[in-house]
Design a protein around this motif. Structure first.
Motif, mmCIF file in Angstrom:
data_model
loop_
_atom_site.group_PDB
_atom_site.id
_atom_site.type_symbol
_atom_site.label_atom_id
_atom_site.label_comp_id
_atom_site.label_asym_id
_atom_site.label_seq_id
_atom_site.Cartn_x
_atom_site.Cartn_y
_atom_site.Cartn_z
ATOM 1 N N TYR A 1 0.853 -1.182 0.000
ATOM 2 C CA TYR A 1 0.000 0.000 0.000
ATOM 3 C C TYR A 1 0.891 1.234 0.000
ATOM 4 O O TYR A 1 2.002 1.213 0.544
ATOM 5 N N ILE A 2 0.393 2.320 -0.553
ATOM 6 C CA ILE A 2 1.146 3.576 -0.586
ATOM 7 C C ILE A 2 1.458 4.020 0.840
ATOM 8 O O ILE A 2 2.557 4.484 1.132
ATOM 9 N N GLU A 3 0.480 3.828 1.730
ATOM 10 C CA GLU A 3 0.625 4.304 3.097
ATOM 11 C C GLU A 3 1.793 3.634 3.827
ATOM 12 O O GLU A 3 2.358 4.222 4.742
ATOM 13 N N ASP A 4 2.149 2.409 3.443
ATOM 14 C CA ASP A 4 3.231 1.706 4.124
ATOM 15 C C ASP A 4 4.561 2.443 3.979
ATOM 16 O O ASP A 4 5.293 2.626 4.947
ATOM 17 N N SER A 5 4.876 2.864 2.757
ATOM 18 C CA SER A 5 6.148 3.583 2.559
ATOM 19 C C SER A 5 6.089 4.963 3.209
ATOM 20 O O SER A 5 7.085 5.432 3.763
ATOM 21 N N LEU A 6 4.915 5.611 3.158
ATOM 22 C CA LEU A 6 4.773 6.925 3.795
ATOM 23 C C LEU A 6 4.930 6.801 5.304
ATOM 24 O O LEU A 6 5.584 7.628 5.945
ATOM 25 N N ARG B 1 6.567 4.437 6.940
ATOM 26 C CA ARG B 1 7.968 4.130 7.240
ATOM 27 C C ARG B 1 8.812 5.410 7.238
ATOM 28 O O ARG B 1 9.618 5.634 8.137
ATOM 29 N N GLU B 2 8.599 6.251 6.241
ATOM 30 C CA GLU B 2 9.360 7.504 6.139
ATOM 31 C C GLU B 2 9.029 8.451 7.294
ATOM 32 O O GLU B 2 9.933 9.022 7.907
ATOM 33 N N PHE B 3 7.744 8.595 7.614
ATOM 34 C CA PHE B 3 7.355 9.526 8.682
ATOM 35 C C PHE B 3 7.926 9.084 10.025
ATOM 36 O O PHE B 3 8.511 9.888 10.754
ATOM 37 N N TYR B 4 7.768 7.813 10.371
ATOM 38 C CA TYR B 4 8.227 7.356 11.682
ATOM 39 C C TYR B 4 9.745 7.223 11.748
ATOM 40 O O TYR B 4 10.320 7.196 12.836
ATOM 41 N N GLU C 1 -0.603 8.911 12.176
ATOM 42 C CA GLU C 1 -1.507 8.305 11.191
ATOM 43 C C GLU C 1 -2.347 9.361 10.480
ATOM 44 O O GLU C 1 -2.650 9.232 9.300
ATOM 45 N N ASP C 2 -2.710 10.426 11.194
ATOM 46 C CA ASP C 2 -3.445 11.523 10.564
ATOM 47 C C ASP C 2 -2.577 12.219 9.521
ATOM 48 O O ASP C 2 -3.052 12.597 8.453
ATOM 49 N N VAL C 3 -1.300 12.380 9.837
ATOM 50 C CA VAL C 3 -0.377 13.007 8.897
ATOM 51 C C VAL C 3 -0.252 12.143 7.638
ATOM 52 O O VAL C 3 -0.273 12.649 6.513
ATOM 53 N N ILE C 4 -0.157 10.837 7.824
ATOM 54 C CA ILE C 4 -0.025 9.917 6.686
ATOM 55 C C ILE C 4 -1.292 9.949 5.830
ATOM 56 O O ILE C 4 -1.222 9.984 4.595
ATOM 57 N N ARG C 5 -2.464 9.964 6.484
ATOM 58 C CA ARG C 5 -3.727 10.046 5.728
ATOM 59 C C ARG C 5 -3.817 11.341 4.937
ATOM 60 O O ARG C 5 -4.261 11.360 3.791
ATOM 61 N N GLY D 1 3.238 15.888 -5.482
ATOM 62 C CA GLY D 1 4.265 14.858 -5.525
ATOM 63 C C GLY D 1 4.463 14.297 -4.120
ATOM 64 O O GLY D 1 4.042 14.899 -3.130
ATOM 65 N N LYS D 2 5.130 13.148 -4.033
ATOM 66 C CA LYS D 2 5.308 12.498 -2.730
ATOM 67 C C LYS D 2 6.045 13.406 -1.747
ATOM 68 O O LYS D 2 5.618 13.583 -0.606
ATOM 69 N N HIS D 3 7.157 13.991 -2.196
ATOM 70 C CA HIS D 3 7.955 14.841 -1.308
ATOM 71 C C HIS D 3 7.195 16.114 -0.945
ATOM 72 O O HIS D 3 7.189 16.536 0.220
ATOM 73 N N GLN D 4 6.568 16.725 -1.912
ATOM 74 C CA GLN D 4 5.826 17.967 -1.672
ATOM 75 C C GLN D 4 4.661 17.719 -0.703
ATOM 76 O O GLN D 4 4.409 18.513 0.202
#
Length: 169
Positions: free
Chosen positions: A34-39, A41-44, A84-88, A100-103
């Motif tokens: 899922y997209i959220e998994d990589s996001l 991982r990066e956030f935490y 999790e709210d940030v990732i959503r 974009g992902k970074h933006q």
């Protein structure tokens, strides 16, 4: 294609009939990504202390979020924002707003930092108001435990010194 030996007889292909090649591979399920998994991982990875904050495990609004744009921006203060709210919110920015992902990550983190800064200011103001109105701020449990330990060590110190002197003489 078969090989022949010197006498002209056909030789069996040993590779095709060896027990190693007769084994069937165990079917394995496909990896679901899922997209959220990589996001996540990066956030935490960049915010490891967010994992230490207590979280409510009950789903908000029975798991239904009507407006994803309201996840972080335009939230009424005070609010409880987790990683999790940030990732959503980052996912919403990537899918619906075409960031974009970074933006999207930078935008979501900036909103997150603004909310956390407001929380810290509100805590400081509440503490100052409490002191102004005469409230006594008590020691934390850790401070109290350390104080009690220090007090007990001071009581037992002369006794320990006397025991050591008795043993040495």
């Amino acid at each position: 294609f078969c090989e022949k030996d010197v006498s002209g007889k056909k030789l069996r292909n040993k590779k095709a009939t060896s027990p190693k090649h007769l084994k069937t591979k165990i079917p394995r399920p496909q990896i679901i990504r899922y997209i959220e998994d990589s996001l996540r991982r990066e956030f935490y990875r960049e915010h490891p202390y967010e994992l230490l904050k207590p979280q409510i495990l009950m789903e908000k609004n029975e798991g239904i979020v009507e407006d994803h744009g309201e996840l972080l921006c335009n939230l009424k203060f005070p609010c409880r924002v987790t990683g999790e709210d940030v990732i959503r919110y980052q996912t919403y920015l990537m899918k619906d707003q075409k960031f974009g992902k970074h933006q999207a990550y930078v935008e979501a983190c900036n909103e997150f930092y603004k909310i956390r800064a407001r929380e810290e200011v509100a805590e400081r103001v509440a503490e100052e108001q409490a002191l102004l109105f005469g409230s006594k701020i008590s020691q934390s449990q850790t401070e109290r435990s350390l104080w009690l330990e220090h007090k007990n060590l001071q009581k037992s110190e002369p006794r320990v010194i006397n025991q050591v002197l008795r043993i040495m003489s």
